[in-house]
Write a protein that holds these residues in place. Sequence first.
Motif, PDB file in Angstrom:
ATOM      1  N   LEU A  91       0.597  -1.213   0.301  1.00 17.52           N
ATOM      2  CA  LEU A  91      -0.168   0.378  -0.381  1.00 17.52           C
ATOM      3  C   LEU A  91       0.504   1.604  -0.006  1.00 17.52           C
ATOM      4  N   GLY A  92       2.581   1.549   0.264  1.00 20.66           N
ATOM      5  CA  GLY A  92       2.829   2.737   0.493  1.00 20.66           C
ATOM      6  C   GLY A  92       3.631   3.327  -0.192  1.00 20.66           C
ATOM      7  N   PRO A  93       4.177   4.509   0.223  1.00 19.37           N
ATOM      8  CA  PRO A  93       4.179   4.936   1.614  1.00 19.37           C
ATOM      9  C   PRO A  93       2.927   5.540   1.115  1.00 19.37           C
ATOM     10  N   VAL A  94       2.364   5.738   2.740  1.00 22.39           N
ATOM     11  CA  VAL A  94       0.966   6.407   2.660  1.00 22.39           C
ATOM     12  C   VAL A  94       0.431   6.984   3.589  1.00 22.39           C
ATOM     13  N   PRO A  95      -0.566   8.178   3.715  1.00 20.40           N
ATOM     14  CA  PRO A  95      -0.584   9.399   4.992  1.00 20.40           C
ATOM     15  C   PRO A  95      -1.325   8.060   6.650  1.00 20.40           C
ATOM     16  N   ASP A 115       9.738   5.254   5.104  1.00 17.09           N
ATOM     17  CA  ASP A 115       9.621   4.769   3.425  1.00 17.09           C
ATOM     18  C   ASP A 115       8.061   4.662   3.312  1.00 17.09           C
ATOM     19  N   SER A 116       7.074   3.522   4.577  1.00 15.44           N
ATOM     20  CA  SER A 116       5.943   3.331   4.677  1.00 15.44           C
ATOM     21  C   SER A 116       4.917   4.162   4.828  1.00 15.44           C
ATOM     22  N   VAL A 117       5.562   5.513   5.143  1.00 18.91           N
ATOM     23  CA  VAL A 117       4.339   6.856   5.576  1.00 18.91           C
ATOM     24  C   VAL A 117       4.337   8.347   5.038  1.00 18.91           C
ATOM     25  N   SER A 118       3.753   8.448   4.412  1.00 16.54           N
ATOM     26  CA  SER A 118       3.910   9.585   3.773  1.00 16.54           C
ATOM     27  C   SER A 118       3.419  11.017   4.156  1.00 16.54           C
TER      28      SER A 118
END
Length: 550
Positions: A91-95, A115-118
């Motif tokens: 899914l990432g990167p995601v809020p 790197d996984s989270v916006s």
Amino acid sequence: MSEVLQTIVRLSHGGHIRLQVQGSGPVVVLCHESPRSSAALLRLAGHLAQNFTCVMMDTPGFGYSDPLPLAQPEIADFALVVLELVDRLDLGPVPIYGAHTGAAIAVEAAVQSPDSVSAVILDGYAIFNETERDALLAHYLPPFLPTLDGTHVAWLWSRVRDQFTVFPWNQLGDGSRLGYGPPKLDHHHAVVTDFLLAGDAYRAAYAAAFRYNHFEPLERVQRPVFIATREDDMLFEHMERARGLSEHVSLTAMTSDRGEWASTMKRLVSENAGYTLLDARAIIDRASSLQGSKRLIETSAGPVAVRIDGDGSPVVLLHDMPGGSDELRGVAARLGRSHRAVRISLPGVDVYPAAPNTLDTVRDLAAIIAEVIGKLGVQDAPVIAIGASVAIATELPGVSKLIVVDPWTQISAASSDMVPDISPRWDGAHLSAAFWWARDYDLFKPWHDRENQKGRAIGNDLSAERLHNRFRSIVVAGDHGLKMARNLYRCDAAGNLEASGGGIDIVVFDGDPDCDALASWAIGCVGEDHVHRVSRQTVPLAQMLKGLLA
């Protein structure tokens, strides 16, 4: 509004996590507060779903997610679960949005794996000082354990009402009074329902959040953090404690207006959206490869909960009403040593929110169970129907072997008129009514015929846990469950049994006050050779069922 889809995925450590997914577009992950489940996120998801795909997780230990297999999990452990889902579903990167406990999980996920989270959007972020933290850990989280006298039920209703009166909830007084609320009665009941689903496991994430050093991750995080808090949030004043901690942290104060709240959250998600474009169906399809022994099966009447024990030839188990599939856990575990025991919850039971109110007849219920059986690929499996579910089992198509256990409803015509009213009330009497329905079910037969000489044979160990599981199932199923119970109680299954042409055994409970009358009824349906008496206790019942399946 787009449909909310549900599934359960098995994590790498073996536990199961429920996901609710809604919408289409860039993905955003939503994490709820304690002691709620992802049901608390549906309102926000409804605002976002037209433009985004909302992935909502039941935090481990809440809703339909298993607790983490740790004696004292920390926020970092909960964050690892979020990151595993982001990684395994690609899914990432995601809020990541988080409310209260979910906010701590969200910001920790960004610290662990930027790197996984916006970006991180925090809807109320707790920053307790040392004195506040120690007081909360000492007094805020008492055990929530089942009792035989129902005192835990009264405590629960009081606990939830106080939560919306003062903060902390255990300090009733003018100095702790909240300056807003309380919310409406249905919201109180929704929190109670989620509390029941969590049980004593509610304390783990709460305590982890209280122990968490909320300052430190805000100083370390390398992704944008937006703390946006309404003025009617008990954590509103905490927001100022985060001011100036990092150039990555922004603060937004909101009024209590829910329209402003929704538009603010939508703007923050939009400004920080990732590049992964998926819809809810695509995510559910990806999650299908991660299924385990605990599942949610999509049907035309909503999700149906299924639990699977063992790896042998399949056998389907249907539970009684009132009740849920947890009551069959002991029998299923023993059958699972030689079979694949598939426990199917009746529609709208053991899963929350409940199935839509579209199941008007027993035949409708049977059609949904048949749909589940087909999707599981166990169409040829024998069926074991407990109590009131005999009405459903006899309407299932193509059942080659049917074992009916304690079909008490067939000689208790008055039961449909005795189902109690459990509509939410401010005094909590609806929970008391549900509890005593569950308790009397263990003591009397039928439950509303409360004469001591007609009591059930219960041995010397009435189980508070079994009683509580039944009570919880009643509350979760709500009005839908009451309607279903009345329909099942009114159904006369004798004609279907007599016309079956064989392949049916009926088991009655020795020692129950209706044992002889029920045996006589059963003989008239299937003949004396196919009627069996056994103790109600788990071990002898499981042994008899194994013999009948052989």
